[in-house]
Design an enzyme around this catalytic site. Structure first.
Site, short mmCIF file in Angstrom:
data_model
loop_
_atom_site.label_atom_id
_atom_site.label_comp_id
_atom_site.label_asym_id
_atom_site.label_seq_id
_atom_site.Cartn_x
_atom_site.Cartn_y
_atom_site.Cartn_z
N SER A 1 -3.51 12.08 3.06
CA SER A 1 -3.21 12.31 4.49
C SER A 1 -4.47 12.74 5.23
CB SER A 1 -2.18 13.44 4.63
OG SER A 1 -0.95 13.03 4.10
N LYS B 1 10.54 4.85 2.48
CA LYS B 1 9.15 5.03 2.01
C LYS B 1 8.65 3.68 1.47
CE LYS B 1 8.81 9.30 3.12
NZ LYS B 1 7.91 9.67 4.21
N GLY C 1 1.87 3.06 5.09
CA GLY C 1 2.64 3.43 6.28
C GLY C 1 1.86 4.41 7.13
N SER D 1 8.93 13.66 10.64
CA SER D 1 7.91 12.69 10.27
C SER D 1 6.55 13.07 10.84
CB SER D 1 8.28 11.29 10.76
OG SER D 1 7.17 10.42 10.56
N ASP E 1 7.19 13.56 -0.54
CA ASP E 1 6.64 12.57 -1.47
C ASP E 1 6.84 12.97 -2.93
OD1 ASP E 1 5.80 10.96 0.61
OD2 ASP E 1 3.82 11.88 0.70
N ARG F 1 -6.90 10.72 8.26
CA ARG F 1 -7.16 11.39 9.54
C ARG F 1 -8.65 11.60 9.78
NH1 ARG F 1 -2.11 12.32 7.84
NH2 ARG F 1 -0.48 13.06 9.24
N ARG G 1 4.24 5.88 -6.25
CA ARG G 1 4.83 7.12 -6.77
C ARG G 1 5.98 6.84 -7.74
NH1 ARG G 1 1.68 10.62 -4.00
NH2 ARG G 1 1.40 10.14 -1.82
C1 S3P Z 1 2.33 11.34 5.69
C2 S3P Z 1 3.59 11.67 6.11
C3 S3P Z 1 4.81 11.43 5.33
C4 S3P Z 1 4.48 11.09 3.87
C5 S3P Z 1 3.32 10.15 3.75
C6 S3P Z 1 2.08 10.75 4.37
C7 S3P Z 1 1.19 11.62 6.58
O1 S3P Z 1 5.49 10.33 5.88
O2 S3P Z 1 5.60 10.54 3.23
O3 S3P Z 1 3.04 9.88 2.39
O4 S3P Z 1 0.03 11.56 6.12
O5 S3P Z 1 1.43 11.92 7.76
P1 S3P Z 1 6.54 10.51 7.11
O6 S3P Z 1 5.80 11.04 8.25
O7 S3P Z 1 7.06 9.13 7.40
O8 S3P Z 1 7.58 11.43 6.57
#
Ligand code: S3P
Length: 445
Positions: A29, A353, A101, A174, A326, A33, A400
């Protein structure tokens, strides 16, 4: 168009005690960013400890397509020469976010308030996932989105030429949606307000402040109210990416269920928005010591000493779900080796997911001889203290799910095969070598 190579089956066999040190890669994450905010700052951001998983590499490529200079200097050491908020160029090619995603949703947010058009796609997993949860709030800024039925990729976004600031309550927990709206808010005038009823991972808020944006968080009756002042000049930063607690979960859980194990996992983030699994494992009776607690890269971290443990099933409070979203696949594996039932409610987000994770875990666990119950929003695993194993589990392009069943095979009575281990490279390319180094019996085929 995003492809996927041939499936690479892998098999895990009952392993001797796991021993040694597990060096976990950078947080996924935070890595996404750091690249995106680096690209939106004016000047050069330096990053160390960047996760070099495919998901993050795809985001690096996307940032180049929007005009930033992104260079790898050595393992985990990268620089990003940013173009400033509002400085993105129009990409000449389709942006392929692969399996990620987080990558696609955050990049969509970042470009949504610039007057340019971009088309996004991804692999077979990402093309099934809903994008409407991001394009709906982006429409409030004036962004237009044209995708496949159900808001699926491939999708073209036409950025708002004259964006207006937005006040938006995120309808599901989210961090991706919250972050997409905040990133879009960067290039809108005035204040963009995001309200979340349940707190989710806060890396975007921490990092936006670190890059010099004006951002406040208040807790009110509606939940957390995050206010961002638009059109800041972001200042380049030096970002030290901490290790990923979601990746650390795999060796930690393997050590808990493989008899006689005793491992050290240094520098794992203890950010309270990410540590629900660790809280749950302690409630189950896990022998985990949090040593040398300190701060690294702006995150609280600790060294984890983990020893094999006799575990008991627990009821996981639904409000804990955002802080361990996760980790349910690997928790359901641990639950199968515990005595008694582990009840996981309020987990329907798992269905959207990289795969439908409730279904993927339920089918694979059943095939390995584990009793369970499921409904739309719930997974209950009836632990028996042992797992027969001896099955092939489908991973559905989901890293995962693949790692969870391989960990299960390390402690099951008969070997466990996953039909495709290749997606592991999206988040944890060193998984196989790291686990083998601890003594796990893992092999291709
Ligand atoms: C993430 C947010 C989560 C998580 C993903 C990473 C992020 O998803 O499942 O692996 O980095 O913001 P959601 O925001 O869809 O819950």
């Amino acid at each position: 168009m995003s492809g996927h190579g041939p499936a690479q089956p892998m098999t895990a066999r009952r392993s001797g005690p796991l021993k040694g040190r597990a060096e976990i890669p950078g947080d996924k994450s935070i890595s996404h960013r750091a690249l995106i905010l680096g690209a939106m700052a004016v000047g050069e951001t330096q990053i160390t400890g960047l996760l070099e998983g495919q998901d993050v590499l795809d985001t690096a490529k996307a940032m180049r397509a929007f005009g930033a200079e992104v260079i790898q200097h050595g393992p985990g050491a990268w620089s990003v020469h940013g173009v400033g908020v509002g400085g993105f160029a129009e990409p000449a090619e389709v942006i392929d976010c692969g399996n990620s995603g987080t990558g696609v949703r955050l990049v969509m947010g970042a470009m949504a308030t610039s007057p340019l058009t971009a088309t996004f796609t991804g692999d077979g997993s990402l093309r099934k996932r809903p994008m409407g949860r991001v394009t709906d709030p982006l429409a409030l800024f004036g962004t237009r989105a044209y995708g496949r039925k159900g808001g699926r990729l491939p999708m073209t976004l036409v950025g708002a030429a004259d964006p207006v600031p937005v006040r938006y309550t995120v309808p599901m927990p989210s961090a991706q949606v919250k972050s997409a709206v905040l990133l879009a808010g960067l290039n809108a005038p005035g204040q963009t307000v995001v309200i979340e009823r349940e707190a989710t991972r806060d890396h975007s808020e921490r990092m936006l402040r670190g890059f010099g944006a004006e951002l406040t968080v208040e807790t009110g009756a509606e939940g957390q109210i995050i206010t961002l002042t638009g059109q800041p000049e972001l200042r380049p930063q030096t970002v030290a990416v901490p290790r990923d607690p979601s990746s650390a979960a795999f060796p930690v859980c393997a050590a808990l269920i493989v008899e006689g194990s005793d491992i050290l996992v240094p520098g794992v983030s203890r950010n309270p928005t990410r540590d629900g699994l660790y809280v749950t494992l302690l409630e189950m009776g896990a022998d985990i010591a949090f040593e040398n607690e300190r701060e690294e890269g702006g995150e609280p971290v600790a060294d984890l000493r983990v020893r094999a443990s006799a575990l008991t099933g627990v009821e996981v409070p639904p409000e804990r779900a955002p802080s361990m979203i996760d980790e349910y696949p690997i928790l359901s594996v641990v639950a199968a080796f515990a005595e008694g039932s582990t009840v996981m409610r309020g987990v329907k987000e798992l269905r959207v997911k990289e795969s439908d994770r409730i279904d993927a875990m339920a089918r694979g666990l059943e095939a390995c001889g584990v009793r369970l119950e499921e409904d739309e929003d719930t997974l209950i695993v009836h632990g028996m203290g042992r797992v027969p194993g001896g099955a092939t589990c489908a991973t559905h392009l989901d890293h995962r799910i693949a790692m969870s069943f391989l960990v299960l095979g390390m402690a099951a009575e008969a070997p466990v095969t996953v039909d495709d281990g290749s997606p592991i490279a999206t988040s944890f390319p060193a998984f196989t070598d790291l686990m083998a180094g601890l003594g796990a019996d893992l092999a291709a085929g």
